[in-house]
Design an enzyme around this catalytic site. Structure first.
Site, PDB file in Angstrom:
ATOM      1  CD  GLN A   1      66.673  29.814  54.692  1.00 16.26           C
ATOM      2  OE1 GLN A   1      66.315  30.266  53.613  1.00 16.26           O
ATOM      3  NE2 GLN A   1      67.954  29.742  55.026  1.00 16.26           N
ATOM      4  N   GLY A   2      63.815  27.923  58.395  1.00 13.91           N
ATOM      5  CA  GLY A   2      64.223  26.818  59.251  1.00 13.91           C
ATOM      6  C   GLY A   2      65.026  25.792  58.477  1.00 13.91           C
ATOM      7  CE1 TYR A   3      64.993  25.812  53.783  1.00 13.74           C
ATOM      8  CE2 TYR A   3      67.006  26.357  52.620  1.00 13.74           C
ATOM      9  CZ  TYR A   3      65.665  26.120  52.602  1.00 13.74           C
ATOM     10  OH  TYR A   3      64.965  26.185  51.422  1.00 13.74           O
ATOM     11  CB  SER A   4      71.276  26.119  59.903  1.00 16.43           C
ATOM     12  OG  SER A   4      71.817  26.632  58.709  1.00 16.43           O
TER      13      SER A   4
ATOM     14  CB  SER B   1      67.934  35.584  60.073  1.00 15.23           C
ATOM     15  OG  SER B   1      69.276  35.192  59.905  1.00 15.23           O
TER      16      SER B   1
ATOM     17  CD  GLU C   1      70.305  32.491  50.716  1.00 13.64           C
ATOM     18  OE1 GLU C   1      70.513  32.959  51.847  1.00 13.64           O
ATOM     19  OE2 GLU C   1      70.430  31.279  50.446  1.00 13.64           O
TER      20      GLU C   1
ATOM     21  CB  SER D   1      81.276  26.891  55.631  1.00 11.34           C
ATOM     22  OG  SER D   1      81.385  25.569  55.116  1.00 11.34           O
TER      23      SER D   1
ATOM     24  CD  GLU E   1      85.880  25.519  55.679  1.00 15.75           C
ATOM     25  OE1 GLU E   1      86.856  26.007  56.269  1.00 15.75           O
ATOM     26  OE2 GLU E   1      84.741  26.045  55.676  1.00 15.75           O
TER      27      GLU E   1
END
Length: 392
Positions: free
Chosen positions: A129-132, A169, A252, A371, A373
């Site tokens: 997965q290419g998100y962050s 990952s 997810e 996160s 937050e």
């Protein structure tokens, strides 16, 4: 809709199959690949995952017409529960089977489904997965990776991607990556994003493993420098990336969460047994904390089931807050149960015990996957209607 009798028969079928198959050459894989141990026996677990596929135990909730078994929510939950209780090894196909597959079924073209679904079902191709990104971790709308459609490519129009993804990952073991890229120049936030499917085996992509505090290296940085994929490798229309990405995140937090819950329960029960065997359970403070963790776990399990059966706004975000903090505190409690000896490793190498690994890896639970937050902001702004946080 399945009946209680159907569900009971299915549970027995799952138990029997696992008991008969987690033997012989697979027996040593029991319990392998849990929290923070994703690299352990990876190739053997891949072979086990393909063994599951050969016997119809992958993609259980996919519609039958796409190769799945079309099982009810209850029966999917039963499978994950029994799988975890059998101490079966962690599978390696999560991102393809439980995230991209359902997203392809909902948004993909017939050609895309025919190309990718069978190989996800059989565990022939692995996905990441290419998100962050370094500047867009939990804030997906802030991605800066760019995609441009090159209509002058010799073999036909192609998307050309430049940028960087992080905390990817299993990129080093994957064949394909799904990428959120900004494809509309001048766009901002959730506008102008597209959801692209890209092969990893090409010169324009570099994968750099990130060593974690546990010593593991399943997370990666992925650099795109003129990386290419065919024009047809887009889910939805250009600019629909935010919608597709949010749908995927919904998958997810689907039924596989119940398997995660049973994995947590196994860790908790094993920790209680450790406390009983080493005498720390006699300490009233430790005993009280273990009892509190047990009670909190039951609440967490009920909330997980509720989030799957009720359309409750913010339920997914609450669930992430609850399990992440519960699991992180479980790691801390494990160190207390193990005693002062847990502060050092055995031997000269960085050889962590199961409980040391749990403690160190669970420090990240409140960060990855959104996160604390960010989860609190979503709950306060989108669910409770409180004023939005000031953004610079």
């Amino acid at each position: 809709m399945s009946t209680a009798t159907d569900d009971a028969a299915f549970r027995e079928e799952v138990r029997t199959w696992l008991a008969e198959n987690l033997t012989g050459k697979w027996a040593h894989l029991k319990g392998v690949g849990g929290t923070g141990s994703g690299e352990d026996a990876y190739d053997e677990r891949l072979a086990w995952n393909r063994h599951l596929a050969e016997h119809g135990w992958t993609c259980l909730g996919w519609p039958v017409e796409h190769g799945g078994r079309g099982l009810s929510l209850a029966q999917q939950a039963i499978f994950y529960e029994e799988y975890a209780r059998a101490d079966a090894p962690e599978t390696v196909n999560h991102l393809g089977e439980k995230l991209l597959g359902p997203t392809l079924i909902e948004f993909g073209t017939d050609e895309q489904k025919a190309r990718f679904l069978p190989k996800i079902l059989s565990v022939e191709e692995q996905w990441c997965q290419g998100y962050s990104e370094p500047g867009a971790g939990s804030d997906l709308a802030a991605v800066s990776t760019k995609g441009v459609l090159d209509t002058g490519a010799g073999s036909g129009a192609e998307w050309v991607v430049d940028g960087q993804k992080v905390w990817t990952s299993w990129a080093q073991e994957s064949d394909w990556i799904f990428v959120i890229a900004r494809t509309e120049p001048g766009s901002s936030r959730h506008h102008g994003l597209s959801f692209l499917l890209m092969p990893l085996d090409q010169e324009g992509i570099e994968i750099r493993p990130i060593e974690q505090i546990t010593g593991g290296r399943e997370f990666n940085e992925v650099w795109f420098t003129g990386a290419r994929t065919d024009e047809s490798m887009i889910l939805g229309e250009p600019g629909d990336g935010w919608k597709v990405a949010m749908a995927l995140l919904g998958f997810e937090r689907g039924v596989s969460v119940l398997g995660q819950q049973v994995g947590f329960e196994r860790e908790l029960n094993d920790l209680i047994e450790l406390a009983r065997s080493n005498g720390s359970l006699d300490d009233p403070v430790v005993r009280d904390r273990l009892a509190q963790h047990s009670a909190e776990f039951e609440v967490m399990r009920v909330n997980a089931i509720r989030s799957l059966t009720e359309a409750t706004p913010g339920a997914d975000n609450v669930a992430k807050l609850v399990w992440a903090n519960w699991h992180r505190r479980l790691g801390e409690l494990a160190m207390e149960v193990c005693g002062s000896g847990a502060l050092v490793t055995n031997g000269e190498m960085y050889d962590l015990t199961r409980w040391q690994n749990l403690y160190l890896f669970s420090r990240a639970d409140t960060l990855y996957g959104g996160s604390d937050e960010v989860q609190r902001n979503i709950i306060s702004e989108r669910v409770l209607g409180l004023p939005r946080e000031a953004r610079g």
